[in-house]
Scaffold this active site. Sequence first.
Site, PDB file in Angstrom:
ATOM      1  N   TYR A 166      66.698  17.638  17.488  1.00  0.00           N
ATOM      2  CA  TYR A 166      65.777  16.623  16.945  1.00  0.00           C
ATOM      3  C   TYR A 166      65.015  17.130  15.707  1.00  0.00           C
ATOM      4  O   TYR A 166      65.002  16.470  14.668  1.00  0.00           O
ATOM      5  CB  TYR A 166      64.807  16.192  18.041  1.00  0.00           C
ATOM      6  CG  TYR A 166      63.866  15.077  17.646  1.00  0.00           C
ATOM      7  CD1 TYR A 166      64.317  13.770  17.539  1.00  0.00           C
ATOM      8  CD2 TYR A 166      62.517  15.321  17.401  1.00  0.00           C
ATOM      9  CE1 TYR A 166      63.458  12.736  17.183  1.00  0.00           C
ATOM     10  CE2 TYR A 166      61.650  14.303  17.058  1.00  0.00           C
ATOM     11  CZ  TYR A 166      62.126  13.003  16.956  1.00  0.00           C
ATOM     12  OH  TYR A 166      61.266  11.982  16.606  1.00  0.00           O
ATOM     13  N   LYS A 176      65.233  15.696  11.848  1.00  0.00           N
ATOM     14  CA  LYS A 176      64.085  15.094  11.152  1.00  0.00           C
ATOM     15  C   LYS A 176      63.705  15.907   9.908  1.00  0.00           C
ATOM     16  O   LYS A 176      63.284  15.328   8.903  1.00  0.00           O
ATOM     17  CB  LYS A 176      62.899  14.970  12.109  1.00  0.00           C
ATOM     18  CG  LYS A 176      63.137  13.960  13.247  1.00  0.00           C
ATOM     19  CD  LYS A 176      63.340  12.547  12.723  1.00  0.00           C
ATOM     20  CE  LYS A 176      63.357  11.518  13.847  1.00  0.00           C
ATOM     21  NZ  LYS A 176      63.519  10.138  13.351  1.00  0.00           N
TER      22      LYS A 176
END
Length: 262
Positions: free
Chosen positions: A156, A160
Amino acid sequence: MRILVTGASRGIGAAICHHLAEQRPGDGGAPLRMALVASRPSAALNDTAARLDASGAETQILTGDLADPAVPDRLVSDALNVFGGLDALVLNAGIAPVDRLADLALEDWERVMNVNLRAAWLMAKAAHPTLADARGQIVTIASMSGVNPQPGLGAYSVSKAGLIMLTRLMAQEWAVDGIRVNCVSPGMVLTPMTEDNYRDEDFRQQREAFCPIPRIADPEADIAGVVAFLLSPKAGYMTGQNLLADGGLSDSILRLLPARSA
Ligand code: NAP
């Protein structure tokens, strides 16, 4: 204004849609036309559309799995067929499965990277000609986890961080085409993605106490307005920026350092 919003069925994406329908950024009250994108048809997606329709916006529901590399192009062309062009993209859809890098399966790494990062590039690439015609704009939704590493969320943070850099790169390459590209990085927000965690009152209070602004954010009150600002002429000289809306959490590490009183 013609806007495509991904992840529009719930959480931050739905809040952005509702806020934009109320604010109508930068168009002097012209009708708002919104393409609402989610992975699949759902009651939640229909609810978002119904609420927007009731506020006078024109909506079009579009669905597809953003992990599939053919889907972004199809979603953008479906929106173009309906609206004849697009003035803005809000690339908000994302997933955050819990895992540790030592255990993470290759397909789970790839799914997170494909949904959170590759799909944003492919959506923006497909929309580049129409956004250039409209001198339009893109807002991506990254995360404070793209600024600081968040252990336990697999790929994740990497996805990002990549999305923040993709935003900056598109801003540099496409400024000449009249396209502004900016990013909003939320902190802890109460949405369907996180609501199971925050049902645990102890956990919620521990997290709130950790944050300089000691509460979990509300998607409409705390995040959607930042997106609306970036889409508005007030942000007309901003591009390539990442606005952290995290209650000060990312900057708070030194506050937690044991200190001696003066
Ligand atoms: P959410 O409540 O889980 O909603 C996710 C949205 O993305 C849904 O509309 C979902 O559509 C869509 N989506 C997920 N996977 C998809 C796929 N493969 N293809 C197409 N659409 C897909 O999430 P949220 O909390 O609102 O988060 C929105 C964004 O903010 C995400 O990028 C997230 O990483 C970021 N963010 C959230 C927080 C937080 O605390 N909540 C903090 C920082 C950043 P369906 O309904 O069809 O599944």
